[in-house]
Design an enzyme around this catalytic site. Structure first.
Site, short mmCIF file in Angstrom:
data_model
loop_
_atom_site.label_atom_id
_atom_site.label_comp_id
_atom_site.label_asym_id
_atom_site.label_seq_id
_atom_site.Cartn_x
_atom_site.Cartn_y
_atom_site.Cartn_z
N SER A 177 0.79 -1.23 0.00
CA SER A 177 0.00 0.00 0.00
C SER A 177 0.82 1.28 0.00
O SER A 177 0.32 2.32 -0.40
CB SER A 177 -0.94 0.01 1.19
OG SER A 177 -0.22 0.26 2.37
N HIS B 60 -5.31 -4.52 0.37
CA HIS B 60 -5.47 -3.34 -0.48
C HIS B 60 -5.93 -3.69 -1.89
O HIS B 60 -5.87 -2.86 -2.80
CB HIS B 60 -4.17 -2.53 -0.52
CG HIS B 60 -3.91 -1.87 0.80
ND1 HIS B 60 -4.47 -0.68 1.18
CD2 HIS B 60 -3.19 -2.31 1.88
CE1 HIS B 60 -4.09 -0.37 2.41
NE2 HIS B 60 -3.32 -1.35 2.87
N LYS C 31 -11.68 -1.70 3.66
CA LYS C 31 -11.11 -0.79 2.67
C LYS C 31 -11.98 -0.83 1.40
O LYS C 31 -12.96 -0.10 1.32
CB LYS C 31 -9.64 -1.13 2.45
CG LYS C 31 -8.86 -1.03 3.80
CD LYS C 31 -7.38 -1.14 3.65
CE LYS C 31 -6.65 -1.42 4.95
NZ LYS C 31 -6.70 -0.40 5.96
N THR D 57 -15.13 -10.78 21.42
CA THR D 57 -16.52 -10.63 21.00
C THR D 57 -16.59 -10.54 19.47
O THR D 57 -15.76 -9.87 18.85
CB THR D 57 -17.11 -9.34 21.63
OG1 THR D 57 -17.02 -9.49 23.04
CG2 THR D 57 -18.55 -9.12 21.22
N THR E 207 7.01 4.33 8.88
CA THR E 207 6.15 3.64 7.90
C THR E 207 6.91 3.43 6.58
O THR E 207 6.76 2.40 5.92
CB THR E 207 4.86 4.45 7.65
OG1 THR E 207 4.28 4.74 8.92
CG2 THR E 207 3.86 3.71 6.81
C1 LIG Z 1 -1.35 -4.63 4.21
C2 LIG Z 1 -2.31 -4.49 5.35
N1 LIG Z 1 -2.74 -5.61 5.98
C3 LIG Z 1 -3.60 -5.53 7.01
C4 LIG Z 1 -4.09 -4.32 7.46
C5 LIG Z 1 -5.06 -4.29 8.59
O1 LIG Z 1 -6.36 -4.23 8.09
P1 LIG Z 1 -7.51 -3.57 8.97
O2 LIG Z 1 -7.43 -2.10 8.75
O3 LIG Z 1 -8.78 -4.19 8.48
O4 LIG Z 1 -7.21 -3.94 10.39
C6 LIG Z 1 -3.67 -3.14 6.84
C7 LIG Z 1 -4.20 -1.84 7.30
O5 LIG Z 1 -3.99 -0.80 6.78
C8 LIG Z 1 -2.76 -3.22 5.76
O6 LIG Z 1 -2.32 -2.12 5.14
#
Ligand SMILES: Cc1ncc(COP(=O)(O)O)c(C=O)c1O
Length: 424
Positions: A198, A226, A257, A287, A372
């Site tokens: 991403s 993504h 997303k 839960t 990041t």
């Molecule tokens: C590559 C990737 N995997 C998993 C996730 C986690 O997904 P979620 O936002 O549904 O927790 C993200 C979140 O941005 C992500 O970029």
């Protein structure tokens, strides 16, 4: 009873760590933005001096298709709340499994051409819980993990005590093969990777990785977070587009997303799903997703599967935006995906441009900084969507052109100043 008089050292630790984070320019601030469901991607920014707030056009949302504001999706959530109440009321075992949960799992399994599906409370949890559980199931697991895998995959892999992790260079099949070949033949192996990465917007060679997996008898685990909803005839992700779903053992995705709602999942063979259902702590002891979320997600997945025009519209908007950027001479990284990174190259510059976009132009683009992405590759990450109009695009392109010229590189950032002070 003992009474603690002294201040616990953790309080000082927090203060010091935060001062350090600030010094490095990494202190995190969030901009509260209220989405206007009727006018997505328009949001309202809460401001102390303007009671009615201020309009902001968001350019960084991961609700790529705008399904989170789709009236049918919202209506599904509202009627599920009316019928079933606000929360699930228990774990999947403790009355937290509704027919909606079962229907969504079946829908996701069918989307990916797999025997079964399993819901988790988020995409993060699905990766963390599934990978950790798989990699602690048998002795001697070796996990081959792409260097740029998401934090949730890393959390699961690192949490699997007793397993070995070998990191291969990003999307580098020669490096992966060399590492697979060097590993003990009999060790159980797993290759963990993503389809669309991403931050850079690049896409992995899924067929190539699966061919290596077959050669070295490795299980394959792909994160399609993504990509689901966006790629393939039915939105089953890049595995769907490339017709390789059957070559990947476990396909993981999110409902938050491309599908615009919330929750995570895996799809795989009946026995793998059944095992994770019985053994994954992150699935068992929490839960379950509330029926409203599940109903909305189910409606969204069905719509996105059936309506290819939504994907076509998004890619048309992405291509139009790129053409406008190119025509105006605004630099961006060309990617094979829907993600448009705008390189900025410095954390402070990135923050300044993002802040000025918001304050002066009413445009929101999140600055993406270290950790990041690596230092020096700081960027704005733009995600044009089906509801970004030509006018909104022209505004963004003009604003970027001005700001990239007005805020030159290099800016002496707090980060650099901090390092210079420390060295003096
Ligand atoms: C590559 C990737 N995997 C998993 C996730 C986690 O997904 P979620 O936002 O549904 O927790 C993200 C979140 O941005 C992500 O970029």
């Amino acid at each position: 009873m003992s009474i603690r008089n002294a201040r616990h050292p953790f309080y000082d630790f927090c203060d010091d760590a935060l001062a350090d984070i600030r010094r490095q320019g990494r202190y995190r601030t969030f901009t509260p933005l209220a989405r206007d469901a009727a006018r997505y991607p328009v949001y309202e920014e809460e401001l102390a001096d303007i009671p009615q707030g201020r309009e902001v056009v968001v350019w960084s949302s991961n609700d790529y298709l705008g399904m989170g504001v789709e009236p049918e999706v919202c209506e599904a959530a509202i009627s599920a709340i009316r019928e079933h109440g606000a929360g699930a009321g228990g774990t999947r075992n403790i009355a937290g499994t509704s027919p909606l949960h079962k229907a969504l799992e079946a829908e996701l399994a069918s989307l990916h051409g797999k025997e079964a599906g399993l819901l988790f409370t988020s995409g993060y949890v699905s990766n963390q819980a599934s990978l950790q559980t798989i990699l602690t199931s048998m002795p001697g697991w070796i996990c081959f993990s792409d260097r740029l895998n998401h934090a949730s995959m890393i959390a699961g892999i690192k949490g699997a005590r007793g397993s070995t992790t070998i990191i291969f260079e990003h999307n580098d099949l020669a490096d992966l093969e060399a590492k697979l070949a060097a590993a003990p033949v009999d060790a159980p192996k797993l290759i963990a990777f993503e389809s669309v990465y991403s931050m850079d917007g690049d896409i992995s060679d899924i067929a190539g990785i699966c061919a290596l997996a077959r050669r070295y008898n490795a299980l394959t685990y792909i994160d399609e977070v993504h990509a689901v909803g966006l790629y393939g005839e039915q939105g089953g992700g890049v595995t769907d587009r490339d017709d390789v779903s059957d070559q990947v053992d476990i396909i993981e995705g999110t409902l938050a997303k491309g599908f615009g709602v919330h929750g995570g999942y895996i799809t795989a063979s009946a026995s793998i799903v059944d095992y994770l259902r019985s053994a994954a702590s992150g699935f068992i002891f929490t839960t379950s997703l509330p029926p409203s979320v599940v109903a909305a997600a189910l409606t969204s997945v069905k719509m996105v599967r059936a309506q290819n025009w939504r994907r076509e519209k998004m890619f048309e908007r992405v291509n139009t935006f790129r053409a406008k950027m190119r025509a105006a001479g605004v630099p961006f990284t060309m990617t094979p995906s829907h993600i448009v990174p705008v390189p900025v190259g410095d954390a402070e510059r990135c923050k300044i441009i993002s802040r000025r976009l918001l304050n002066e132009y009413g445009l929101y683009a999140t600055p993406i900084n270290y950790p990041t992405v690596p230092q020096g590759t700081e960027r704005l990450r733009l995600t044009p969507g089906p509801f970004h109009t030509d006018e909104m695009m022209d505004q963004m392109v003009a604003a970027l052109k001005t700001l990239l010229a007005e805020v030159p590189l290099p800016v002496v950032s707090d980060n650099v100043r901090g390092m210079a002070e420390a060295a003096a």
